[in-house]
Design an enzyme around this catalytic site. Structure first.
Site, short mmCIF file in Angstrom:
data_model
loop_
_atom_site.label_atom_id
_atom_site.label_comp_id
_atom_site.label_asym_id
_atom_site.label_seq_id
_atom_site.Cartn_x
_atom_site.Cartn_y
_atom_site.Cartn_z
N SER A 61 0.82 -1.22 0.00
CA SER A 61 0.00 0.00 0.00
C SER A 61 0.85 1.26 0.00
O SER A 61 1.99 1.27 0.45
CB SER A 61 -0.91 0.03 1.23
OG SER A 61 -1.80 -1.04 1.21
N1 SAH Z 1 0.18 -5.50 3.98
C1 SAH Z 1 0.94 -5.90 2.83
C2 SAH Z 1 0.17 -5.73 1.55
C3 SAH Z 1 -0.71 -6.84 1.37
S1 SAH Z 1 -1.53 -6.99 -0.18
C4 SAH Z 1 2.23 -5.15 2.73
O1 SAH Z 1 2.49 -4.27 3.57
O2 SAH Z 1 3.02 -5.45 1.84
C5 SAH Z 1 -2.74 -8.16 0.36
C6 SAH Z 1 -2.22 -9.52 0.69
O3 SAH Z 1 -3.30 -10.30 1.14
C7 SAH Z 1 -1.62 -10.26 -0.51
O4 SAH Z 1 -0.31 -10.64 -0.23
C8 SAH Z 1 -2.54 -11.45 -0.70
O5 SAH Z 1 -1.88 -12.61 -1.15
C9 SAH Z 1 -3.10 -11.62 0.70
N2 SAH Z 1 -4.37 -12.34 0.76
C10 SAH Z 1 -5.45 -12.20 -0.02
N3 SAH Z 1 -6.44 -13.03 0.37
C11 SAH Z 1 -5.96 -13.72 1.44
C12 SAH Z 1 -6.51 -14.73 2.28
N4 SAH Z 1 -7.74 -15.21 2.10
N5 SAH Z 1 -5.74 -15.22 3.26
C13 SAH Z 1 -4.48 -14.76 3.47
N6 SAH Z 1 -3.91 -13.80 2.70
C14 SAH Z 1 -4.64 -13.28 1.70
#
Ligand code: SAH
Length: 215
Positions: A61
């Site tokens: 983000s």
């Molecule tokens: N907070 C992170 C950004 C995350 S993007 C950072 O600082 O880099 C959102 C993340 O959620 C992705 O890596 C994606 O793979 C994960 N995600 C999506 N659905 C999910 C689920 N059901 N369980 C676990 N992770 C999930």
């Protein structure tokens, strides 16, 4: 410009100027080396006012959104935090800077392992306050519930009742984006107290979808 100066400039121009006031959050954002979470070489771009792509078609983000969510979460030292969507581990590092004990869940094993290696190298895992879990976090991680705080870094389509159930009754806070994958999403702060819920709208956002979430 050296990286700490870039981080400080990011804090001053992107965060303070837009109304982030919590000094602990501002200090945490200045301390985490954001360029280490990028796969490209431009450090100036890593501290820029935008999201960027990480592996597995996911995104890290924009700094302002990370700060806004971190501030809304009201992380107190030693708070037990569940993070859903480890991604690069950047938000996890900010939570660690804030003194939280974090369980972070990610469905992509590759991202989880990469995040763990980087956070090991940066010293964030030394005190044993971060637990990495590979799996589907769409319905939380009931094994360790209740949590003082829950942060969801992918958008839920529906009201996330199972996550609300895993939040502690006495002042538990959850911050999560809700809305369709490619449509209008809203960031919410939900506070749970004495069995009652209070939800605040923090504005419109754009997140990748929380996979496999169905309410
Ligand atoms: N907070 C992170 C950004 C995350 S993007 C950072 O600082 O880099 C959102 C993340 O959620 C992705 O890596 C994606 O793979 C994960 N995600 C999506 N659905 C999910 C689920 N059901 N369980 C676990 N992770 C999930």
């Amino acid at each position: 410009m050296p990286d700490p100066a870039l981080a400080q400039q990011m804090v001053d121009t992107q965060l303070r100027r837009r109304g982030i006031t919590n000094e602990r959050v501002l200090a945490a954002m200045a301390a985490v080396p954001r360029h280490r979470f990028a796969s490209f070489d431009s450090n100036a771009s890593a501290y820029g006012d935008h999201a960027f792509a990480i592996d597995c078609e996911q995104t890290i983000s924009q700094p302002y959104i990370v700060a806004l969510m971190s501030e809304a979460l009201e992380v107190t030292p030693n708070a037990r935090v569940l993070e859903i969507g480890t991604g690069s581990g950047y938000q996890t590092a900010v939570l660690a800077e804030l003194g939280a004990t974090v369980t972070t869940i990610e469905r992509h094993g590759h991202l989880s392992q990469q995040a763990q290696h980087l956070l090991d190298e940066l010293g964030y895992t030394r005190q044993g306050h971060i637990q990495f879990v590979v799996g589907n976090g769409a319905n939380g991680y009931p094994e360790q519930a209740p949590y003082d705080r829950i942060i969801v870094t992918a958008a839920t389509e529906h009201y996330p009742q199972s996550l609300v159930d895993q939040l502690c009754d006495d002042g538990g806070i959850m911050v999560y984006p809700k809305g369709p994958a490619n449509g209008a999403q809203t960031l919410y702060k939900l506070v749970k107290r004495n069995g009652g819920l209070n939800q605040i709208d923090l504005g419109s956002v754009r997140f990748v979808p929380l996979v496999g979430h169905n309410g």
